[in-house]
Design an enzyme around this catalytic site. Structure first.
Site, PDB file in Angstrom:
ATOM      1  N   ASN A  48      28.048  46.881  42.623  1.00  0.00           N
ATOM      2  CA  ASN A  48      28.399  45.522  43.055  1.00  0.00           C
ATOM      3  C   ASN A  48      27.899  45.232  44.474  1.00  0.00           C
ATOM      4  O   ASN A  48      28.332  44.271  45.095  1.00  0.00           O
ATOM      5  CB  ASN A  48      29.914  45.331  43.025  1.00  0.00           C
ATOM      6  CG  ASN A  48      30.497  45.572  41.639  1.00  0.00           C
ATOM      7  OD1 ASN A  48      29.946  45.109  40.652  1.00  0.00           O
ATOM      8  ND2 ASN A  48      31.597  46.293  41.571  1.00  0.00           N
ATOM      9  N   HIS A 134      41.532  40.576  37.005  1.00  0.00           N
ATOM     10  CA  HIS A 134      41.399  41.995  37.355  1.00  0.00           C
ATOM     11  C   HIS A 134      42.744  42.734  37.276  1.00  0.00           C
ATOM     12  O   HIS A 134      43.804  42.149  37.533  1.00  0.00           O
ATOM     13  CB  HIS A 134      40.857  42.060  38.786  1.00  0.00           C
ATOM     14  CG  HIS A 134      40.403  43.421  39.215  1.00  0.00           C
ATOM     15  ND1 HIS A 134      41.204  44.268  39.931  1.00  0.00           N
ATOM     16  CD2 HIS A 134      39.224  44.062  39.045  1.00  0.00           C
ATOM     17  CE1 HIS A 134      40.537  45.377  40.198  1.00  0.00           C
ATOM     18  NE2 HIS A 134      39.328  45.280  39.673  1.00  0.00           N
ATOM     19  N   GLU A 186      40.086  34.124  38.807  1.00  0.00           N
ATOM     20  CA  GLU A 186      38.937  34.596  39.583  1.00  0.00           C
ATOM     21  C   GLU A 186      37.904  33.484  39.594  1.00  0.00           C
ATOM     22  O   GLU A 186      37.860  32.673  38.675  1.00  0.00           O
ATOM     23  CB  GLU A 186      38.336  35.856  38.928  1.00  0.00           C
ATOM     24  CG  GLU A 186      39.261  37.047  39.026  1.00  0.00           C
ATOM     25  CD  GLU A 186      38.748  38.292  38.288  1.00  0.00           C
ATOM     26  OE1 GLU A 186      37.537  38.413  38.051  1.00  0.00           O
ATOM     27  OE2 GLU A 186      39.592  39.123  37.955  1.00  0.00           O
ATOM     28  N   SER A 190      34.854  39.469  36.695  1.00  0.00           N
ATOM     29  CA  SER A 190      34.189  40.720  37.034  1.00  0.00           C
ATOM     30  C   SER A 190      33.467  41.388  35.874  1.00  0.00           C
ATOM     31  O   SER A 190      32.470  42.064  36.083  1.00  0.00           O
ATOM     32  CB  SER A 190      35.193  41.700  37.640  1.00  0.00           C
ATOM     33  OG  SER A 190      36.213  41.989  36.711  1.00  0.00           O
ATOM     34  N   ASP A 215      40.647  34.792  43.255  1.00  0.00           N
ATOM     35  CA  ASP A 215      39.997  36.048  43.635  1.00  0.00           C
ATOM     36  C   ASP A 215      38.480  35.824  43.602  1.00  0.00           C
ATOM     37  O   ASP A 215      37.909  35.587  42.540  1.00  0.00           O
ATOM     38  CB  ASP A 215      40.432  37.139  42.639  1.00  0.00           C
ATOM     39  CG  ASP A 215      39.870  38.507  42.982  1.00  0.00           C
ATOM     40  OD1 ASP A 215      38.960  38.593  43.832  1.00  0.00           O
ATOM     41  OD2 ASP A 215      40.343  39.500  42.380  1.00  0.00           O
ATOM     42  N   HIS A 218      33.629  38.556  43.267  1.00  0.00           N
ATOM     43  CA  HIS A 218      32.227  38.568  42.827  1.00  0.00           C
ATOM     44  C   HIS A 218      31.467  37.301  43.215  1.00  0.00           C
ATOM     45  O   HIS A 218      30.389  37.045  42.689  1.00  0.00           O
ATOM     46  CB  HIS A 218      32.162  38.815  41.314  1.00  0.00           C
ATOM     47  CG  HIS A 218      32.709  40.155  40.952  1.00  0.00           C
ATOM     48  ND1 HIS A 218      31.976  41.307  41.038  1.00  0.00           N
ATOM     49  CD2 HIS A 218      33.956  40.532  40.594  1.00  0.00           C
ATOM     50  CE1 HIS A 218      32.737  42.337  40.713  1.00  0.00           C
ATOM     51  NE2 HIS A 218      33.946  41.886  40.440  1.00  0.00           N
ATOM     52  N   LYS A 249      32.036  44.657  48.068  1.00  0.00           N
ATOM     53  CA  LYS A 249      30.988  44.334  47.095  1.00  0.00           C
ATOM     54  C   LYS A 249      29.796  43.729  47.841  1.00  0.00           C
ATOM     55  O   LYS A 249      29.129  44.441  48.569  1.00  0.00           O
ATOM     56  CB  LYS A 249      31.578  43.479  45.987  1.00  0.00           C
ATOM     57  CG  LYS A 249      32.491  44.378  45.141  1.00  0.00           C
ATOM     58  CD  LYS A 249      33.326  43.724  44.090  1.00  0.00           C
ATOM     59  CE  LYS A 249      34.138  44.815  43.369  1.00  0.00           C
ATOM     60  NZ  LYS A 249      35.325  44.330  42.716  1.00  0.00           N
TER      61      LYS A 249
HETATM   62  C1  LIG Z   1      36.714  45.004  42.692  1.00  0.00           C
HETATM   63  C2  LIG Z   1      37.707  43.938  42.463  1.00  0.00           C
HETATM   64  C3  LIG Z   1      38.924  43.924  43.137  1.00  0.00           C
HETATM   65  C4  LIG Z   1      39.397  45.075  43.994  1.00  0.00           C
HETATM   66  O1  LIG Z   1      38.725  45.147  45.200  1.00  0.00           O
HETATM   67  P1  LIG Z   1      38.570  46.585  45.889  1.00  0.00           P
HETATM   68  O2  LIG Z   1      38.233  46.273  47.287  1.00  0.00           O
HETATM   69  O3  LIG Z   1      37.483  47.267  45.132  1.00  0.00           O
HETATM   70  O4  LIG Z   1      39.882  47.277  45.738  1.00  0.00           O
HETATM   71  C5  LIG Z   1      39.757  42.845  42.962  1.00  0.00           C
HETATM   72  N1  LIG Z   1      39.434  41.835  42.140  1.00  0.00           N
HETATM   73  C6  LIG Z   1      38.273  41.837  41.450  1.00  0.00           C
HETATM   74  C7  LIG Z   1      37.957  40.688  40.560  1.00  0.00           C
HETATM   75  C8  LIG Z   1      37.381  42.883  41.586  1.00  0.00           C
HETATM   76  O5  LIG Z   1      36.255  42.888  40.872  1.00  0.00           O
END
Ligand SMILES: *Cc1c(COP(=O)(O)O)cnc(C)c1O
Length: 409
Positions: A48, A134, A186, A190, A215, A218, A249
């Protein structure tokens, strides 16, 4: 002791039997489009690190300088031993980047969600989640003890039904609401790479007086002007109570963030248990993330996003026959052009595993994503592209996918 090991070995055997066993693969090189595993070099489509910042000189230099100035470890929680300057600089630049009043960073995105949702909602409240959010959001919602409802993925009618139900429960009594309602989604999903209808979701939550958490794990660094994310791109950022994401990411470092009002951030400092009762991350991580945010907003960031867009375009055209095989086909159209996540949904777990093994035999690393990361019988190859891939890398991938996935039947 033997019965403990026996019990666990039985459970592991059951996982193997369902093609759900997972194991770690040791990588002996820096993250990038080529990685070394077991003495062999693989073309990597699993990361990512969308802009290739994890191994970028600017981020590494910032981390090294922070180690020299502030040391390797933070020593305690930020409320206990003082809050190191790199965290404050990072949070100021995050708030400016996301155009919010304030920001707070956590050790990871996972614990940002956990701390925030459990701080804001309790057993009398209601949380409504998109079906595909997620795991960290699902876990946080469960831990909060709030009443939980799930709406069908990106389905506005179903969301409105759930909001109407919640409205009744949360009815106003003596001028005060009995419960709060939180909707969580989101911006870019993801494991599917598709986008939420954020404008419509904002309108619905306003109509029903709910709070909204989005969230942007991505989308941050990739979408919108300067990579500010999807909420800014759609001009709805100021209507979202809680914006979250990760620094691990596209921003190339490590950590999680929450952006929003000053009141939200002050409240979380007082109430988010995963922030309060945990040693602060290493200051080098904050310095690297700060460099990542600056880079995302620079002309180099723009150049990297354009490169990424070109690779995405090439890959979507090149693997179209493959991804049309199954459900991924129709979903692709719902994606903003720039989602770097391309799922090839194969369904059966063993089929996805076999395809991943065959790709590895050809020197290509693409993860097979299985339950519980996605639903049972929705196993897939999840291709992620980065700006560090060359056009040649992507055509190699497309050729191999054509041979391995398309020809199998
Ligand atoms: C990776 C991810 C997280 C968690 O983030 P980290 O910093 O890896 O713990 C949260 N939400 C989504 C949608 C993700 O893809």
């Amino acid at each position: 002791m033997t019965s403990f090991a026996d019990e666990l070995n039985q459970r592991l055997a059951a996982l193997r039997g369902q093609n759900l066993f997972r194991e770690l693969r040791r990588v002996d090189s820096a993250p990038g489009p080529r990685i070394q595993i077991g003495g062999r070099t693989f073309l990597n489509f699993s990361s990512n690190d969308y802009l290739g910042l994890a191994n970028h000189l600017a981020l590494k230099t910032a981390a090294i300088q922070a180690v020299e100035r502030f040391g390797a470890g933070a020593g305690a929680s930020r409320l206990i031993c003082g809050s190191l300057a790199p965290f404050h600089e990072l949070e100021e630049s995050l708030a400016a980047f996301k155009k919010t009043e304030a920001a707070l960073t956590f050790a990871t995105g996972y614990v940002a969600a956990l701390g925030t949702i459990t701080a804001l909602l309790g057993k009398d409240d209601i949380i409504i989640l998109d079906k595909l959010v997620h795991a960290c959001i699902v876990d946080a919602a469960r831990l909060s003890g709030a009443k939980l409802r799930v709406f069908d993925h990106n389905d506005l009618n179903d969301l409105e039904d759930k909001l109407k139900w919640a409205d009744k429960l949360a009815k106003v009594e003596n001028g005060k609401r009995k419960a709060e309602i939180l909707v969580v989604t989101e911006s870019i999903f993801s494991m599917d790479g598709d986008a939420a209808p954020l404008r419509e979701i904002v309108a619905l939550k306003e109509k029903h007086g709910a709070w909204l958490m989005v969230d942007e794990a991505h989308a941050t660094g990739i979408l919108g002007e300067n990579g500010r994310g999807r909420a800014d791109e759609l001009a709805v950022g100021s209507q979202i109570e809680i914006q979250m994401g990760t620094l691990g990411k596209a921003l190339g470092a490590s950590g999680g963030y929450i952006c929003g009002s000053r009141a939200l951030i002050d409240f979380l400092v007082n109430r988010a248990r995963s922030f309060i009762f945990s040693t602060a991350p290493v200051p080098a991580a904050a310095a690297a993330a700060m460099a990542g945010i600056q880079l995302a907003q620079s002309s180099e960031g723009e150049r990297l996003r354009n490169l990424l867009a070109a690779r995405i375009h090439q890959c979507r055209a090149g693997v179209a026959p493959v991804s049309n095989l199954k459900a991924a086909g129709d979903r692709r159209d719902a994606c903003p052009m720039t989602s770097a996540i391309i799922p090839l949904i194969l369904g059966d777990e063993s089929e996805a595993m076999t395809a991943a093994v065959k790709l590895r035999e050809q020197g290509i690393f693409v993860p097979a994503i299985r339950y519980p990361t996605v639903a049972r019988a929705a196993a897939r190859l999840r291709v992620t592209l980065t700006s560090a891939h060359s056009a040649n890398d992507v055509s190699t991938l497309a050729k191999m996918l054509e041979q391995i996935v398309n020809r199998k039947s």
